[in-house]
Design an enzyme around this catalytic site. Structure first.
Site, PDB file in Angstrom:
ATOM      1  N   LYS B  76      -5.950   4.652  -4.001  1.00  0.00           N
ATOM      2  CA  LYS B  76      -5.233   5.757  -3.348  1.00  0.00           C
ATOM      3  C   LYS B  76      -4.679   6.685  -4.416  1.00  0.00           C
ATOM      4  O   LYS B  76      -4.161   6.220  -5.443  1.00  0.00           O
ATOM      5  CB  LYS B  76      -4.104   5.190  -2.467  1.00  0.00           C
ATOM      6  CG  LYS B  76      -3.392   6.255  -1.629  1.00  0.00           C
ATOM      7  CD  LYS B  76      -2.382   5.640  -0.655  1.00  0.00           C
ATOM      8  CE  LYS B  76      -1.672   6.722   0.162  1.00  0.00           C
ATOM      9  NZ  LYS B  76      -0.684   6.184   1.114  1.00  0.00           N
ATOM     10  N   SER B 151      -0.650   7.514   6.124  1.00  0.00           N
ATOM     11  CA  SER B 151      -1.093   8.443   5.106  1.00  0.00           C
ATOM     12  C   SER B 151      -2.296   7.943   4.308  1.00  0.00           C
ATOM     13  O   SER B 151      -2.935   8.736   3.629  1.00  0.00           O
ATOM     14  CB  SER B 151       0.060   8.725   4.153  1.00  0.00           C
ATOM     15  OG  SER B 151       0.364   7.561   3.394  1.00  0.00           O
ATOM     16  N   SER B 175       1.732   3.415   6.883  1.00  0.00           N
ATOM     17  CA  SER B 175       0.594   4.107   6.257  1.00  0.00           C
ATOM     18  C   SER B 175      -0.557   3.212   5.813  1.00  0.00           C
ATOM     19  O   SER B 175      -1.597   3.714   5.402  1.00  0.00           O
ATOM     20  CB  SER B 175       1.076   4.925   5.057  1.00  0.00           C
ATOM     21  OG  SER B 175       1.757   6.068   5.495  1.00  0.00           O
TER      22      SER B 175
END
Lengths: 477, 484
Positions: B76, B151, B175
């Site tokens: 990420k 997210s 998330s």
């Protein structure tokens, strides 16, 4: 109308840790810009603070020295504001739970009385970097070497009533942090600085007047002058029908005035909240005891001991205990020479005069405590006179060697041979018949003249006590 | 090959049937082939990945391989990666090349996992749909008209489309779990403090926690084992041994007490989603679990408390992005204030600005007690709810999200409705508890996730509970049609 002044001080003392409050970067003054700042100090994305335990230890030490409450838990909080030399956009400080709670300090006033000043709290916080405006046209340079340096902010109660008291308080804190070896006390480098909150009120009024905060005072002289200026400004303002505005002011030492920096309306709302990156600091009883064991003898205790053990006057003891370095120097000389009073006179006299003349600290004195000890020993064993000693002191100061080698080299050894002194005196008597006659007629203060003549003839080397004694014998004889 | 589990890949690498370089090439090719539509990677680090793969092959040849050596991973873009742009989904950091690695990156690197690239995400991890990214929305591989969740939308979409065997992710309010649910994946958010936050760009420091998005509980267990552990650079990380998370996977569930909070099955829960969750619960009963109805009475306060605490922390955390030292700076600032205002005004997206504004407001003098302090008190109540529950049950189950993946743009202009999609996930972050989402069914071809909540540091238990379900069902092996 009669006015009284109310002063509270916020002192910032930089802690003498090896590294910063929340990072491993070193703390060195005067290094090339931005060479003492790591990723944490630069507030790069993703970095996290880790508390420097040594800084906590130092703050706790300070708290214990003030006989203050050291709470079992304190919390770091973020003080949020934007400034280019504040990389995180917040300062990590302490808000409602500081590491040191209420304490006090006794200061000595000019009239010799003691006054107790309350210390509200002392908290740990990180310093900001520096903005450099001079070398950049239309731009500002940022040096983050100082960013993250550990400070303790020591907040007093508003209990001082004139500039002199404020200075006495500040000096005492200054001495204390150096005694504790938690701050180098260097005011020129900004390691020790203060903000003064000043207000005035009519005598007898209980309510405080509106205060102004004078920022960043970095010498005792400036503190005194800035407060005096500010008090006068406020009284003039009120007496002319105006009122004091709560604001932050700057002292300009060149113009000797304080100027408005920002008013309360413009003041930041710092949006304090507990820093979520740090755990609360828990202080155990064991830790407190461990720190307590490292406390040195404090100034007040030292002063008392100098009076009790060494027989110094309160004034001398007070002066000699004010700085730890001077106290330690003095004590070494006094103990080595066995002459406390004489040592005190030398340290407060010749030595301190020379240091002042050359603007040196005692740690930089070319005449070490050991050298001064020998010098005083030579006075007390009659090898040299006090007068010659002063010359030797200057020679040592300029690096001409130690006491004994200077005595030898320059032939300064005191003349104690009674025969030699007698013959010098006889010569003086023979050469000054008029004075002898006057003396014998009762003008005894002429003795000084004869002593002077003999000392001159001996190039200062004759033992003054012997000169006196033999002179009296021969003149009166 | 792309449907093989990490254990299978590991075995293939160990046997010499497959090299890490080949495997890495294989996934780089898939990214090249498919990611144009999905937009899950913001940066593909082919050269570095292949260099790491080569190194991994050498380690394997030398007999020095760990369980994951040579298996590629996607990271990420919230984790700082030395020498590689770390933008965190924001224009603010579009030019930021991190000079250091996050601890998670270092640990996975040390485990021998080649990094394929950096994964798209909501700007500064603020969002539930991955539509707030400066690099554009991520599409859900199950239906390209739909959001993948957020997210960690890039991480979820990439694993779902089999563009990477596994990915790192982070979870501040759901998330990891919400995108796992919407993309048919298995995701774990460990206990707060289990994984170091050093080098992970902060959104809300007291809630942020890194974890894994993968295709099975077993894969999650393997990767989490490498990520977790105390880090002296993160004061909030916990100094506690990391167990072998695969050790308990095979434990039978007979006698397991599962709490079903009545508040998680009420109004707002899509009935088709609920049906799937009930079916999963039935499956657990078959596995020997015993269902216990429980109550988490302060559940309705979780979203309000979260939307005070998270913005408050974010407003402070994002203050460092000021255009002074790195990141975006506006053109020709006329003075300092102008530089601050325009740099931040031009580089932050609207969701980030919303939250900074809310956060600054709730922390301001005169409002602090009413908002921030009250929210902290609610936080305590929510933790107490869970504490009481865990005295009665071993794990808690319910839906991860009240709905399946919604359409791109559908909730973009309705933040409150967007925030409500995190209703079941947020409370865990407030309490710091570990949680998982596992695939538990489908509604009209879209995956449904079952959330499993565990007590502090009981990741092994969670993974065991998830794994046993996956031994009995095949929801987790299903993949979007176009990427099989």
């Amino acid at each position: 109308m009669a006015w009284e002044t109310v002063i509270g001080l916020e002192i910032h003392a930089q802690l003498s840790t090896q590294s910063k409050l929340f990072s491993g970067a070193p703390i060195a003054y005067g290094a090339e810009p931005n060479t003492q700042a790591c990723a944490v100090d630069l507030a790069l994305p993703g970095v996290l603070p880790v508390l420097n335990e040594e800084a906590v230890r130092m703050a706790v030490k300070f708290g214990l020295a003030l006989d203050a409450i050291v709470p079992s838990r304190s919390v770091f909080a973020r003080k949020n504001y934007f400034y280019p030399d504040l990389p995180q956009g917040y300062q990590i400080s302490q808000f409602d739970l500081p590491v040191v709670d209420k304490g006090y300090l006794d200061i000595t006033l000019e009239n010799g009385e003691t006054k107790r000043v309350g210390v509200t709290r002392a908290h740990l916080e990180q310093d900001a970097g520096k903005s450099l405006h001079e070398d950049y046209q239309g731009q500002t340079g940022i040096d983050l070497n100082r960013a993250g340096t550990p400070l303790i902010e020591i907040v007093s109660e508003p209990e001082m009533s004139n500039a002199k008291e404020a200075v006495a308080y500040m000096k005492k804190i200054h001495a204390l942090v150096q005694y504790l070896e938690i701050c180098d006390g260097n005011m020129a480098e900004g390691s020790f600085r203060c903000d003064a909150n000043v207000s005035v009120r009519p005598v007898g009024q209980e309510e405080f007047g509106t205060r102004a905060e004078i920022k960043n005072l970095n010498s005792f002289r400036f503190v005194e002058r800035a407060i005096n200026f500010e008090v006068e400004r406020q009284i003039d303002l009120i007496e002319a029908g105006g009122s004091v505005v709560q604001e932050t002011r700057l002292y300009d030492p060149d113009k000797h005035e304080t100027r408005s920096m920002r008013s309360k309306e413009e003041a930041n709302d710092y949006r304090y909240f507990p820093c979520p990156d740090l755990l609360p600091v828990d202080i155990s009883d064991e830790f407190l005891e461990e720190v307590r064991k490292t406390l040195p003898e404090l100034p007040d205790a030292k002063k008392q001991r100098f009076m009790d053990e060494l027989g110094l006057s309160e004034k001398d003891a007070s002066e000699l205990s004010a700085s730890r370095a001077i106290a330690e120097y003095f004590e070494e000389v006094a103990k080595g020479s066995g002459e406390a009073k004489l040592s005190a006179n030398w340290v407060m006299g010749e030595l301190s005069a020379q240091l002042n003349r050359e603007d040196k600290g005692i740690e930089d004195s070319p005449v070490s405590a050991e050298m001064l000890t020998v010098l005083i020993q030579r006075i007390s064993d009659n090898t040299i006179s006090g007068k010659i000693a002063k010359d030797i002191f200057v020679d040592m100061w300029t690096g001409e060697g130690d006491v004994d080698s200077i005595i030898d080299k320059k032939g300064l050894k005191q003349i104690t041979d009674t025969g030699a002194i007698e013959s010098m005196i006889q010569e003086v008597i023979d050469n000054n018949p008029n004075q002898v006659e006057q003396f014998r007629a009762g003008k005894e203060k002429l003795i000084g003249f004869f002593v002077g003549q003999v000392m001159k003839a001996s190039k200062g080397k004759a033992n003054p006590a012997q000169v006196n004694e033999i002179l009296m014998k021969l003149l009166k004889g | 090959m792309h449907n093989k589990s990490l254990t299978e890949l590991s075995a293939a690498l160990a046997s010499g049937d497959l090299s890490s370089v080949e495997l890495t090439h294989y996934f780089l090719d898939r990214i090249d082939q498919y990611d144009g539509d999905i937009n899950s990677f913001v940066t593909v680090t082919s050269e570095q990945a292949l260099a790491m793969a080569k190194q991994a092959d050498e380690q394997i040849a030398a007999g020095q391989a760990g369980k994951l050596t040579g298996i590629p991973i996607g990271q990420k873009d919230i984790f700082c990666t030395e020498g590689v742009r770390t933008a965190c989904g924001s224009k603010m950091l579009d030019n930021f090349i991190a000079p250091y690695n996050a601890t998670v990156i270092d640990k996975l690197g040390a485990a021998g996992m080649p990094m394929l690239g950096k994964l798209n995400m909501d700007e500064f991890a603020m969002g539930s749909s991955n539509e707030t990214s400066f690099y554009g929305a991520v599409k859900n591989p199950w239906d390209l008209d739909r959001i993948p969740g957020g997210s960690s939308g890039g991480s979820a979409a990439a694993v779902a489309a089999r563009l990477t065997p596994v990915a790192t992710a982070t979870d501040t309010g759901g998330s990891i779990r919400q995108p796992a649910s919407m993309c048919g994946l298995t995701g774990i958010k460990p206990t707060y403090g289990r994984v170091s936050r050093w080098g992970m760009i902060a959104f809300a420091s007291s809630l942020d926690q890194a974890g894994v998005l993968a295709r099975s509980a077993e894969d999650c267990a393997l990767v989490l084992g490498e990520m977790a552990g105390f880090d002296e650079k993160d004061s909030t990380s916990v100094d506690r041994d990391v167990p072998d998370y695969t050790a308990d996977l095979a434990e039978p569930l007979k006698g397991l007490k599962v709490g079903l909070p009545k508040e998680y099955f009420g109004e707002g829960l899509d009935s088709a989603v609920e049906k799937n969750i009930q079916d999963a619960i039935e499956e657990y009963k078959k596995l020997g679990a015993e269902m216990v109805e429980i109550s988490l009475p302060n559940t309705h306060l979780a979203i309000p408390a979260y939307y005070v605490i998270a913005p408050a922390e974010c407003s402070s955390n994002l203050s460092r992005f000021d255009g002074v030292r790195y990141g975006y700076r506006c053109e020709d600032p006329k003075d300092l204030t102008d530089m601050y205002e325009r740099s931040r005004g031009e580089a932050f997206g609207s969701e980030v600005k919303n939250r900074i504004m809310i956060g600054a407001y709730t922390l301001s003098a005169g409002y602090y007690d009413a908002y921030y302090l009250k929210a902290q008190k609610i936080r305590r109540l929510i933790s107490d709810d869970f504490k009481a529950a865990f005295e009665k049950v071993d794990v808690i189950m319910g839906p991860t999200s009240p709905v399946t993946a919604f359409k791109l743009g559908e909730k973009k202009d309705d933040p409150v409705s967007m925030y409500l999609s995190d209703i079941y996930t947020i409370a865990l972050n407030l309490a710091g508890l570990p949680g998982m989402s596992i695939p538990a069914g489908q509604v009209e071809g879209l995956p449904v996730g079952l959330q499993i909540i565990g007590n502090y540091f009981e990741e092994s238990k969670l993974l065991n509970v998830a794994h046993q379900f996956q031994q009995a069902t095949d929801w987790h092996t299903q993949s979007p049609a176009d990427y099989q």
